[in-house]
Write a protein that holds these residues in place. Structure first.
Motif, PDB file in Angstrom:
ATOM      1  N   ILE A   6       0.828  -1.195   0.000  1.00  0.00           N
ATOM      2  CA  ILE A   6       0.000   0.000   0.000  1.00  0.00           C
ATOM      3  C   ILE A   6       0.868   1.253   0.000  1.00  0.00           C
ATOM      4  O   ILE A   6       1.737   1.421   0.860  1.00  0.00           O
ATOM      5  N   ASP A   7       0.622   2.122  -0.975  1.00  0.00           N
ATOM      6  CA  ASP A   7       1.204   3.464  -0.959  1.00  0.00           C
ATOM      7  C   ASP A   7       0.277   4.321  -0.100  1.00  0.00           C
ATOM      8  O   ASP A   7      -0.724   4.842  -0.576  1.00  0.00           O
ATOM      9  N   ALA A   8       0.619   4.452   1.183  1.00  0.00           N
ATOM     10  CA  ALA A   8      -0.265   5.136   2.120  1.00  0.00           C
ATOM     11  C   ALA A   8      -0.330   6.639   1.904  1.00  0.00           C
ATOM     12  O   ALA A   8      -1.236   7.308   2.402  1.00  0.00           O
ATOM     13  N   MET A   9       0.626   7.204   1.161  1.00  0.00           N
ATOM     14  CA  MET A   9       0.690   8.652   0.990  1.00  0.00           C
ATOM     15  C   MET A   9      -0.099   9.136  -0.214  1.00  0.00           C
ATOM     16  O   MET A   9      -0.229  10.348  -0.435  1.00  0.00           O
ATOM     17  N   GLY A  10      -0.619   8.218  -1.031  1.00  0.00           N
ATOM     18  CA  GLY A  10      -1.310   8.606  -2.252  1.00  0.00           C
ATOM     19  C   GLY A  10      -2.697   9.169  -1.994  1.00  0.00           C
ATOM     20  O   GLY A  10      -3.292   8.974  -0.933  1.00  0.00           O
ATOM     21  N   GLY A  11      -3.220   9.884  -2.988  1.00  0.00           N
ATOM     22  CA  GLY A  11      -4.573  10.394  -2.919  1.00  0.00           C
ATOM     23  C   GLY A  11      -4.670  11.785  -2.325  1.00  0.00           C
ATOM     24  O   GLY A  11      -3.690  12.376  -1.883  1.00  0.00           O
ATOM     25  N   ASP A  12      -5.880  12.301  -2.302  1.00  0.00           N
ATOM     26  CA  ASP A  12      -6.118  13.648  -1.791  1.00  0.00           C
ATOM     27  C   ASP A  12      -6.080  13.716  -0.274  1.00  0.00           C
ATOM     28  O   ASP A  12      -5.904  14.794   0.291  1.00  0.00           O
ATOM     29  N   HIS A  13      -6.265  12.569   0.393  1.00  0.00           N
ATOM     30  CA  HIS A  13      -6.425  12.580   1.847  1.00  0.00           C
ATOM     31  C   HIS A  13      -5.327  11.826   2.588  1.00  0.00           C
ATOM     32  O   HIS A  13      -5.259  11.901   3.819  1.00  0.00           O
ATOM     33  N   GLY A  14      -4.475  11.078   1.882  1.00  0.00           N
ATOM     34  CA  GLY A  14      -3.341  10.427   2.517  1.00  0.00           C
ATOM     35  C   GLY A  14      -3.717   9.312   3.477  1.00  0.00           C
ATOM     36  O   GLY A  14      -4.771   8.669   3.344  1.00  0.00           O
ATOM     37  N   PRO A  15      -2.879   9.071   4.495  1.00  0.00           N
ATOM     38  CA  PRO A  15      -3.044   7.917   5.390  1.00  0.00           C
ATOM     39  C   PRO A  15      -4.376   7.876   6.133  1.00  0.00           C
ATOM     40  O   PRO A  15      -4.877   6.802   6.461  1.00  0.00           O
ATOM     41  N   GLU A  16      -4.955   9.018   6.413  1.00  0.00           N
ATOM     42  CA  GLU A  16      -6.213   9.037   7.156  1.00  0.00           C
ATOM     43  C   GLU A  16      -7.297   8.227   6.452  1.00  0.00           C
ATOM     44  O   GLU A  16      -8.083   7.529   7.083  1.00  0.00           O
ATOM     45  N   VAL A  17      -7.330   8.294   5.116  1.00  0.00           N
ATOM     46  CA  VAL A  17      -8.322   7.554   4.340  1.00  0.00           C
ATOM     47  C   VAL A  17      -7.810   6.169   3.956  1.00  0.00           C
ATOM     48  O   VAL A  17      -8.526   5.177   4.092  1.00  0.00           O
ATOM     49  N   THR A  18      -6.562   6.077   3.475  1.00  0.00           N
ATOM     50  CA  THR A  18      -6.064   4.783   3.000  1.00  0.00           C
ATOM     51  C   THR A  18      -6.045   3.742   4.118  1.00  0.00           C
ATOM     52  O   THR A  18      -6.459   2.592   3.913  1.00  0.00           O
ATOM     53  N   LEU A  19      -5.606   4.120   5.299  1.00  0.00           N
ATOM     54  CA  LEU A  19      -5.526   3.149   6.395  1.00  0.00           C
ATOM     55  C   LEU A  19      -6.908   2.771   6.919  1.00  0.00           C
ATOM     56  O   LEU A  19      -7.149   1.609   7.247  1.00  0.00           O
ATOM     57  N   ARG A  20      -7.811   3.732   6.978  1.00  0.00           N
ATOM     58  CA  ARG A  20      -9.172   3.393   7.425  1.00  0.00           C
ATOM     59  C   ARG A  20      -9.879   2.519   6.388  1.00  0.00           C
ATOM     60  O   ARG A  20     -10.728   1.699   6.727  1.00  0.00           O
ATOM     61  N   GLY A  21      -9.485   2.678   5.132  1.00  0.00           N
ATOM     62  CA  GLY A  21     -10.008   1.774   4.110  1.00  0.00           C
ATOM     63  C   GLY A  21      -9.532   0.353   4.323  1.00  0.00           C
ATOM     64  O   GLY A  21     -10.287  -0.612   4.127  1.00  0.00           O
ATOM     65  N   LEU A  22      -8.283   0.201   4.773  1.00  0.00           N
ATOM     66  CA  LEU A  22      -7.747  -1.141   5.012  1.00  0.00           C
ATOM     67  C   LEU A  22      -8.470  -1.849   6.157  1.00  0.00           C
ATOM     68  O   LEU A  22      -8.590  -3.076   6.156  1.00  0.00           O
ATOM     69  N   THR A  23      -8.949  -1.092   7.147  1.00  0.00           N
ATOM     70  CA  THR A  23      -9.697  -1.731   8.242  1.00  0.00           C
ATOM     71  C   THR A  23     -10.983  -2.361   7.723  1.00  0.00           C
ATOM     72  O   THR A  23     -11.427  -3.387   8.257  1.00  0.00           O
ATOM     73  N   LYS A  24     -11.584  -1.764   6.705  1.00  0.00           N
ATOM     74  CA  LYS A  24     -12.789  -2.336   6.108  1.00  0.00           C
ATOM     75  C   LYS A  24     -12.456  -3.610   5.344  1.00  0.00           C
ATOM     76  O   LYS A  24     -13.250  -4.552   5.298  1.00  0.00           O
ATOM     77  N   VAL A  25     -11.269  -3.634   4.728  1.00  0.00           N
ATOM     78  CA  VAL A  25     -10.863  -4.817   3.967  1.00  0.00           C
ATOM     79  C   VAL A  25     -10.681  -6.021   4.889  1.00  0.00           C
ATOM     80  O   VAL A  25     -11.145  -7.130   4.574  1.00  0.00           O
ATOM     81  N   ILE A  26     -10.013  -5.829   6.034  1.00  0.00           N
ATOM     82  CA  ILE A  26      -9.742  -6.985   6.897  1.00  0.00           C
ATOM     83  C   ILE A  26     -11.014  -7.522   7.545  1.00  0.00           C
ATOM     84  O   ILE A  26     -11.060  -8.681   7.959  1.00  0.00           O
ATOM     85  N   GLU A  27     -12.065  -6.700   7.620  1.00  0.00           N
ATOM     86  CA  GLU A  27     -13.353  -7.202   8.104  1.00  0.00           C
ATOM     87  C   GLU A  27     -13.956  -8.192   7.120  1.00  0.00           C
ATOM     88  O   GLU A  27     -14.603  -9.163   7.524  1.00  0.00           O
ATOM     89  N   ARG A  28     -13.736  -7.943   5.823  1.00  0.00           N
ATOM     90  CA  ARG A  28     -14.336  -8.782   4.781  1.00  0.00           C
ATOM     91  C   ARG A  28     -13.358  -9.789   4.199  1.00  0.00           C
ATOM     92  O   ARG A  28     -13.772 -10.791   3.601  1.00  0.00           O
ATOM     93  N   ARG A  29     -12.055  -9.523   4.330  1.00  0.00           N
ATOM     94  CA  ARG A  29     -11.015 -10.411   3.790  1.00  0.00           C
ATOM     95  C   ARG A  29     -10.003 -10.687   4.896  1.00  0.00           C
ATOM     96  O   ARG A  29      -8.903 -10.124   4.908  1.00  0.00           O
ATOM     97  N   PRO A  30     -10.341 -11.549   5.857  1.00  0.00           N
ATOM     98  CA  PRO A  30      -9.467 -11.755   7.021  1.00  0.00           C
ATOM     99  C   PRO A  30      -8.106 -12.354   6.696  1.00  0.00           C
ATOM    100  O   PRO A  30      -7.200 -12.305   7.535  1.00  0.00           O
ATOM    101  N   ASP A  31      -7.938 -12.914   5.490  1.00  0.00           N
ATOM    102  CA  ASP A  31      -6.636 -13.483   5.133  1.00  0.00           C
ATOM    103  C   ASP A  31      -5.739 -12.471   4.419  1.00  0.00           C
ATOM    104  O   ASP A  31      -4.663 -12.834   3.923  1.00  0.00           O
TER     105      ASP A  31
END
Length: 351
Positions: A6-31
């Motif tokens: 993950i390039d956490a620095m990308g996008g208009d909002h940076g880590p605040e959005v990219t990392l919170r997006g990853l928390t949603k992924v691990i809820e649905r894709r635990p592996d």
């Protein structure tokens, strides 16, 4: 496990959005497991507040973050080997990650990906493929912005790449493929498009079914599983569709709140409106896959929120799990193995 860099620095909002997006992924894709790259002063304060994500992630500090307005050549020159974008791509090259996801500068991401991963054998230019919701289900449209203008062979390559993605993502043995054109008649369109159609008909690949030309309204109908275009027209079609979806959603919200009777009607039909909203939610189909490279790279919209970024990460996850690269190489090998045979057949007839 599927490992995603993950390039956490990308996008208009940076880590605040990219990392919170990853928390949603691990809820649905635990592996899923993550290799996160970025500046520690920006990433760690957010990551420390997400213990569930931190437990399944490895973080690497990178001193450079590619800016959204950097020119690709500038980003490649200044960010190579030390930027979060480069490190995330390099993890795929080194076999440390199965896919890379970034919401950063599209031109820089494409330039770095092509430089680091290289294109597959016999592929001249990569393409960006997007998943498109249709009346039937979903289709794949490519190219949506990587290549402005394309010759006949490049369009054929895009068809092969898109069919391999449809095979991997939708589990279709022989996905249907169409070339985007100004009409369905064989005499219409640019010479490159007509020549590509001839080449696809003659190739007769058993990994796809070429259905001929399709028009713009066929994309939303889901007439074919894969729609092939050069990047200029494909990008305009994509942005137009996204804008239209937001426009219609805005009209509906305005109409439902205009009068008391409209608000009462909404209460009775809110289940239907909720399903309609889910269908029209462009966040759920966020993410463009760079096809034709020796590695999986997914580009998220720079302005995506956490749910949108999660969708892009899950797309990379599915591409890795379904062995997209292996299927693509197999189809390319089949196509190019037949070309010399066809040429030999023509020579024999002439003799």
């Amino acid at each position: 496990m599927v490992r995603i860099s993950i390039d956490a620095m990308g996008g208009d909002h940076g880590p605040e959005v990219t990392l919170r997006g990853l928390t949603k992924v691990i809820e649905r894709r635990p592996d899923a497991r993550f290799l996160i790259y970025g500046r520690e002063d920006a990433v760690l304060p957010v990551l420390d507040g997400l213990p569930g994500l931190k437990d399944v992630s490895d973080f690497t500090h990178c001193e450079v973050a590619v800016r959204m307005d950097d020119k690709p050549s500038q980003a490649l020159r200044q960010g190579r080997w030390k930027s979060s974008m480069w490190k995330a791509i390099e993890a795929v090259k080194n076999g440390e990650a199965d896919a890379c996801v970034s919401a950063g500068n599209t031109g820089a991401l494409m330039a770095m990906s092509k430089f680091c991963l290289r294109t597959m054998a016999d592929i001249e230019r990569p393409a960006i493929a997007a998943i498109w919701p249709t009346m039937r289900s979903e289709s794949i449209v490519l190219d949506v912005g990587a290549t402005i203008g394309a010759d006949a062979q490049q369009l054929v390559d895009f068809a092969i790449l898109g069919a391999a993605m449809a095979n991997a993502l939708f589990d279709l043995d022989r996905p249907t493929v169409g070339l985007l054109n100004v009409g369905v008649e064989e005499i219409k369109g640019q010479e490159e498009v007509k020549e590509a159609g001839r080449m696809l008909r003659e190739a007769a690949l058993n990994t796809m079914r070429y259905e001929g030309f399709v028009e713009g309204d066929d994309i939303g109908k889901g007439t074919v599983d894969v729609v092939v275009s050069e990047g200029f027209a494909g990008n305009i079609a994509l942005k137009t569709a996204e804008g239209t979806a937001r426009q219609i959603a805005g009209y509906l919200r305005e109409a439902m709140g205009r009068t008391l009777m409209a608000r009462i009607g909404y209460l009775f039909a809110r289940g239907a409106f909720r399903r309609l909203g889910e269908k029209m939610d462009v966040r759920k189909v966020n993410g463009g896959v760079f096809l034709g490279l020796n590695g999986i790279v997914v580009k998220s919209h720079g302005g995506a929120d956490a749910e949108g970024f999660a969708a892009a990460v899950e797309l990379g996850y599915e591409m890795a799990r379904s062995h997209l690269l292996d299927r693509t190489r197999a189809t390319l090998d089949l196509y190019h193995a037949r070309k010399p045979q066809a040429a030999a057949g023509v020579t024999a007839v002439n003799e």
